[in-house]
Write an enzyme that holds these catalytic residues in place. Structure first.
Site, mmCIF file in Angstrom:
data_model
loop_
_atom_site.group_PDB
_atom_site.id
_atom_site.type_symbol
_atom_site.label_atom_id
_atom_site.label_comp_id
_atom_site.label_asym_id
_atom_site.label_seq_id
_atom_site.Cartn_x
_atom_site.Cartn_y
_atom_site.Cartn_z
ATOM 1 N N CYS A 145 18.828 10.356 -35.608
ATOM 2 C CA CYS A 145 18.586 8.989 -36.116
ATOM 3 C C CYS A 145 19.679 8.572 -37.083
ATOM 4 O O CYS A 145 19.860 7.394 -37.336
ATOM 5 C CB CYS A 145 17.255 8.914 -36.839
ATOM 6 S SG CYS A 145 15.901 9.401 -35.812
ATOM 7 N N GLU A 179 9.640 6.683 -40.028
ATOM 8 C CA GLU A 179 11.082 6.989 -40.058
ATOM 9 C C GLU A 179 11.607 6.586 -38.691
ATOM 10 O O GLU A 179 11.418 7.310 -37.716
ATOM 11 C CB GLU A 179 11.259 8.486 -40.368
ATOM 12 C CG GLU A 179 12.645 8.822 -40.870
ATOM 13 C CD GLU A 179 13.552 9.249 -39.738
ATOM 14 O OE1 GLU A 179 14.165 8.328 -39.128
ATOM 15 O OE2 GLU A 179 13.649 10.440 -39.454
ATOM 16 N N LYS A 232 1.284 15.945 -33.276
ATOM 17 C CA LYS A 232 1.580 15.449 -31.925
ATOM 18 C C LYS A 232 3.087 15.584 -31.718
ATOM 19 O O LYS A 232 3.851 14.670 -32.029
ATOM 20 C CB LYS A 232 1.109 13.989 -31.802
ATOM 21 C CG LYS A 232 1.593 13.266 -30.553
ATOM 22 C CD LYS A 232 1.160 13.916 -29.267
ATOM 23 C CE LYS A 232 1.913 13.355 -28.070
ATOM 24 N NZ LYS A 232 3.250 13.981 -27.865
ATOM 25 N N GLU A 245 21.684 2.013 -31.183
ATOM 26 C CA GLU A 245 22.114 3.411 -31.279
ATOM 27 C C GLU A 245 22.467 3.880 -29.874
ATOM 28 O O GLU A 245 21.656 3.714 -28.953
ATOM 29 C CB GLU A 245 20.947 4.295 -31.707
ATOM 30 C CG GLU A 245 20.426 4.135 -33.087
ATOM 31 C CD GLU A 245 19.211 5.038 -33.300
ATOM 32 O OE1 GLU A 245 19.360 6.065 -33.957
ATOM 33 O OE2 GLU A 245 18.115 4.701 -32.808
HETATM 34 C C1 SIN Z 1 16.702 12.589 -37.671
HETATM 35 O O1 SIN Z 1 17.619 12.355 -36.920
HETATM 36 O O2 SIN Z 1 15.708 11.871 -37.719
HETATM 37 C C2 SIN Z 1 16.688 13.772 -38.589
HETATM 38 C C3 SIN Z 1 18.007 14.200 -39.019
HETATM 39 C C4 SIN Z 1 17.959 15.183 -40.162
HETATM 40 O O3 SIN Z 1 16.918 15.480 -40.748
HETATM 41 O O4 SIN Z 1 19.018 15.663 -40.515
#
Ligand code: SIN
Length: 497
Positions: free
Chosen positions: A300, A266, A189, A399
């Protein structure tokens, strides 16, 4: 001379451009046949493609196809699955320019960065090809000498892989590469904003030879809640892996509780980026540029709270700002662009809100601070530097997900560890210091899943990726990544008679 505008017509391998979902080896529209959604270029707001808005019925069909395919796929050898993954990776490299262009058009990230992501995405396929053949059980010394005990690992079953829009290829291959290496079948997805990259990956995986039903893909934007709920509640799905916000991660976990699925989440981060007085200035500046401006701050693990020790605070702010002034902002398809548009309109609003809040609490905007002018309709935000950041500001807790650098001043190591850990999430972190003992001490003290020392990127297929606290659990990549898709079975054998 103005650069020629690029579109999907410039993609050479047209077979990558399917505007459909994939169920049981067939490219299909939604079963209702009614609704569709548009995929939009965030640099221009031009419509790139119109895709079927698939719903919970399509999702259930995709799950059933994966469930049936699992019966034979789980019996394939690890070596044969490794070969398929290597072939898929080779195809990614062969199509790198087309894949990068598709990604840039739908996500906005600059072409050079998109190419980097294609290679990064392919590295997970190569990595999990090696890991497929490294799955071992163990022989356990029994307390009862009339028994022998062994363990072995088996694929968990159908894996639902929910990928975000910020890394439209790498998050697919990081999840699905591991799942397929383990012998699971999959339902993908991708995010509604960036499905074209995932579709191109599914095309290449099919070309590599993955059997029908082992890869299914649902396209959806406004139906995402019902699609997600079906994946969570359907008892034929045994594993769900999600990358996205902490809020949605919690909801999915609740929905998965009825079927007790194996989960990897995650979720959001709020990475501290800590620069000590003893740092090498050029290393600190370049690491900050990478940690903050990759994907325009929409990762992230982006450096969100930048803590700089008092002795070099002013000089760091000055040198970083000078460097930021050299970054070209524009459509990702334009030559030399380093900072592309944000992927959503709401991201621009959030950045404006964070700037306004910082100003209200006494922060000084020393560079940028507003949506970019003269860029047409696209979602561009000026690279921004704010000094005088304080604990009570919004950016401390949330964030920003935009190219906004907020600089916090600190005095001592103890103080900055406390500030960094005063946070309900813990994904990435960065420590810039020339003192090796300090780098170990701080890395051990930070409440996070990953620490970068003297660099601004944490991405490597062989390094486990994941967080603690509200950033979720489970690890992707590394030797841990494949385990998320395996169960351990123990066998106790009576050898007494
Ligand atoms: C993410 O921002 O979730 C992934 C970043 C990465 O794998 O470098």
């Amino acid at each position: 001379m103005a650069t020629q505008k690029k579109t999907l017509d410039d993609v050479k391998n047209k077979s990558l451009l399917r505007h459909k979902g994939l169920i049981n080896g067939s490219w299909v529209s939604s079963s209702s046949g009614k609704s569709t959604f548009d995929v939009v270029d965030p640099a221009t707001l031009d419509v790139l493609a119109t895709l079927p808005e698939m719903d919970k019925h399509d999702t259930a069909e995709a799950v059933s196809a994966a469930f049936e395919a699992f019966k034979s796929f789980k019996k394939t050898s690890a070596r044969s699955r490794a070969r398929l993954l290597r072939k898929w990776s080779d195809l990614c490299h062969e199509n790198v320019d087309d894949l990068a262009l598709i990604m840039t058009l739908e996500n906005g990230k600059p072409l050079a960065e998109a190419k980097g992501e294609v290679v990064y995405g392919a590295s997970f396929l190569e990595w999990f090809a090696t890991q497929a053949e490294m799955v071992h059980g163990e022989v356990v010394p029994p307390a009862n000498l009339g028994q022998r005990i062994v363990t072995f690992k088996q694929p968990v079953g159908v894996a639902a892989c929910l990928a975000p829009w910020n890394f439209p290829i790498a998050m697919i291959t990081r999840k699905c590469g591991a799942a397929l290496a383990a012998g699971c079948t999959t339902v993908w997805k991708p995010a509604g904003e960036t499905p074209l990259s995932a579709i191109a990956q599914a095309v290449l995986a099919e070309q590599a030879g993955f059997p029908k039903g082992s890869i299914n893909l649902i396209t959806s934007l406004t139906t995402v809640a019902e699609v997600g709920e079906e994946l969570c509640r359907n008892p034929k799905v045994h594993k769900l892996s999600f990358t996205g916000s902490t809020r949605v991660g919690k909801l999915l976990m609740q929905q998965c509780s009825s079927t007790l699925k194996k989960l990897s989440l995650e979720l959001g981060g709020n990475s501290p980026f800590v620069v000590f007085d003893d740092a090498k200035m050029s290393t600190a500046v370049e690491a900050c540029i990478m940690g903050k401006f990759r994907n325009s701050g929409q990762t992230c693990v982006t450096a969100n709270r930048i803590f700089v020790q008092a002795g070099i605070y002013d000089e760091f702010a000055k040198q970083l700002t000078e460097r930021i002034k050299t970054l070209k902002v524009g459509a990702g398809t334009e030559e030399g662009v380093f900072v592309g548009p944000l992927t959503h309109e709401r991201a621009v609003e959030k950045a404006m809100n964070h700037v306004a809040d910082a100003k209200k609490h006494g922060g000084q905007v020393i560079y940028g601070g507003k949506p970019m002018e003269g860029m047409g309709k696209g979602y561009f935000f000026e690279p921004t530097v704010i000094t005088g950041m304080k604990k009570e500001m919004l950016t401390t807790r949330e964030e920003t997900f935009a190219p906004l650098v907020g600089l916090y001043k600190f005095e001592t190591e103890e103080e900055v560890i406390e500030l960094a850990n005063d946070c309900d999430v813990g994904l990435g972190s960065f420590v810039i210091t020339e003192n090796m003992a300090r780098s170990w001490r701080v890395a051990e003290a930070l409440e996070v899943g990953m620490v970068g020392i003297n660099l601004g990127m944490l991405s490597a297929c062989e390094s486990p990726f994941g967080g603690v606290k509200g950033s979720g659990f489970g690890r992707e990549g590394g030797t841990q990544g494949i385990n998320e898709y395996l169960i351990t079975k123990s066998m106790l054998i009576n050898v007494a008679n």
